[in-house]
Design a protein around this motif. Structure first.
Motif, PDB file in Angstrom:
ATOM      1  N   GLN A 161       1.029  -1.293   0.184  1.00 23.74           N
ATOM      2  CA  GLN A 161      -0.060   0.590   0.176  1.00 23.74           C
ATOM      3  C   GLN A 161       0.873   1.277   0.120  1.00 23.74           C
ATOM      4  N   VAL A 162       1.717   1.543   0.693  1.00 27.91           N
ATOM      5  CA  VAL A 162       3.288   2.059   0.809  1.00 27.91           C
ATOM      6  C   VAL A 162       3.866   2.350  -0.617  1.00 27.91           C
ATOM      7  N   GLU A 163       4.037   1.866  -0.935  1.00 26.65           N
ATOM      8  CA  GLU A 163       4.774   1.543  -2.870  1.00 26.65           C
ATOM      9  C   GLU A 163       3.634   2.306  -3.219  1.00 26.65           C
ATOM     10  N   ILE A 164       3.069   1.097  -3.593  1.00 24.02           N
ATOM     11  CA  ILE A 164       1.705   1.502  -4.436  1.00 24.02           C
ATOM     12  C   ILE A 164       1.825   3.560  -4.889  1.00 24.02           C
ATOM     13  N   THR A 165       1.203   4.183  -3.292  1.00 24.90           N
ATOM     14  CA  THR A 165       1.058   5.634  -2.916  1.00 24.90           C
ATOM     15  C   THR A 165       2.270   5.859  -3.555  1.00 24.90           C
ATOM     16  N   PHE A 166       3.517   6.046  -2.838  1.00 21.76           N
ATOM     17  CA  PHE A 166       4.968   6.279  -3.095  1.00 21.76           C
ATOM     18  C   PHE A 166       5.134   6.955  -4.813  1.00 21.76           C
ATOM     19  N   ALA A 167       5.008   5.504  -4.948  1.00 20.80           N
ATOM     20  CA  ALA A 167       5.502   5.601  -6.949  1.00 20.80           C
ATOM     21  C   ALA A 167       4.245   6.494  -6.973  1.00 20.80           C
ATOM     22  N   PHE A 168       3.363   6.128  -6.879  1.00 20.26           N
ATOM     23  CA  PHE A 168       2.221   6.868  -7.180  1.00 20.26           C
ATOM     24  C   PHE A 168       2.483   8.893  -7.828  1.00 20.26           C
TER      25      PHE A 168
END
Length: 371
Positions: A161-168
């Motif tokens: 969930q953090v990977e998706i948010t920060f990459a976005f």
């Protein structure tokens, strides 16, 4: 953080939900990379028709299962990072459109804070008196540095969930760069351990990334926060806010006992498989006994508390079937037989009679486009 990890655990995780648009986005991206849609849907237990309803909610556990299944099918542990980098939030959620319509990036963050639970509701505030959760994104100054902290409760076994948010965030902010060295994000801190695919982090973020930190945060150039956005006209933002406020009200209503019961019933029905060749339907609607056990209370307590909220298990079950029937028939392209079997009716004729009683029209009429 490997493919096929466990789903988040705990009381909050059990109540957590994700917007259907996010689930649809993950599914479509995985399929575009070569994954099998049928296998992915079977693995996470979500009916494709449900994803056509922009206001529908999907249990977080099913969203996690979908991401882990995509990781396995594509043999790509970094799948969440790649999805976040490619994601168009405006095409998946009204929240994305609202942020695009904000005058500045600072205003966009304020809107994200107000409506973040429409994307992922962690379930942490269910059963509490607090209606408006604390801000998810907070800008904190430490010495000469400014940090954008993501304070959303993070499930230790779902760092994706953090990977998706920060990459976005890193990807979308690059679009506003004024020159080659103009950066919004200068450093990335995450609380999870360093994964095997650290090279993907280096390529996607292009800045130092530190793992096993005390908080999930981005070191940013704060001057960017007052840069103009306004990708949508102001009047469009007003209309979108009204729609988002209605969704937020509906989401908070689900934090009552009746709302939680309805959400569990919808989730159970939504995972029902398509009709089998045998023509025999298996009713996926949980009975009142099993539902009471899920909620850690007796059947009598469940019935009493629902009565105090002016409803009953029978009424909620009927309304859930009616709502999903409309989704399947009017938006999902299901046939009458498919809708009947997915809603637990062994006989399409019995479903047709029930649908006519609920809505005043036949299910065949519901499948026809309105002029």
């Amino acid at each position: 953080m490997t493919a096929g990890g466990n789903v988040p655990q705990g009381a909050g995780a059990a109540r957590a939900t994700v917007a259907s648009g996010m689930v649809r986005g993950v599914l479509e991206y995985a399929v575009s990379r070569g994954a099998c849609e049928v296998d992915l849907l079977a693995a996470c237990g979500v009916a494709r028709e449900l994803l056509q309803d922009a206001d529908a909610r999907v249990p977080l556990a099913r969203y996690v299962s979908l991401i882990h299944s995509a990781q396995r099918q594509l043999a790509c542990d970094a799948f969440a990072l790649h999805f976040g980098q490619s994601m168009s939030l405006a095409s998946l959620s009204v929240v994305g459109m609202l942020c695009d319509a904000a005058p500045t990036m600072r205003d966009s963050l304020a809107r994200m804070n107000r409506y973040a639970s429409l994307i992922t509701d962690t379930g942490e505030s269910a059963g509490t008196a607090r209606e408006v959760p604390a801000d998810r994104f907070v800008v904190v100054n430490r010495g000469t540095d400014s940090w954008l902290e993501d304070r959303r409760p993070t499930f230790a076994d779902f760092p994706e969930q953090v990977e998706i948010t920060f990459a976005f965030i890193a990807s979308v902010m690059r679009r506003y760069a004024r020159h080659a060295t103009d950066r919004f994000v200068h450093e990335v801190h995450v609380t999870h351990a360093q994964p095997r695919y650290v090279a993907d982090y280096a390529r996607i973020f292009g800045v130092p990334v530190r793992f096993a930190c005390a908080r999930n945060a981005l070191r940013i150039d704060a001057a960017w926060l007052d840069r103009p956005l306004g990708l949508q006209p102001a009047w469009a933002g007003d209309i979108l806010c009204e729609h988002a406020d209605r969704q937020l009200h509906r989401l908070r209503a689900q934090q009552t006992l009746s709302g939680r019961v309805a959400a569990l019933l919808r989730a159970a029905l939504a995972q029902a498989p398509a009709p089998q060749r045998s023509g025999v339907s298996t009713d996926s609607m949980p009975d009142v006994e099993s539902l009471a056990r899920t909620l850690h209370m007796s059947r009598a307590t469940l019935a009493r508390q629902l009565r105090e909220e002016g409803t009953s298990f029978t009424h909620l079950a009927r309304e859930c079937r009616r709502e999903l029937a409309d989704v399947y028939l009017a938006h999902g392209g299901a046939t009458v037989k498919e809708a009947a079997f997915r809603l637990g009716f062994s006989d399409p004729a019995a479903f047709s009679r029930a649908y006519k009683r609920w809505t005043g029209r036949s299910p065949v009429e519901a499948t026809q486009p309105r002029i």
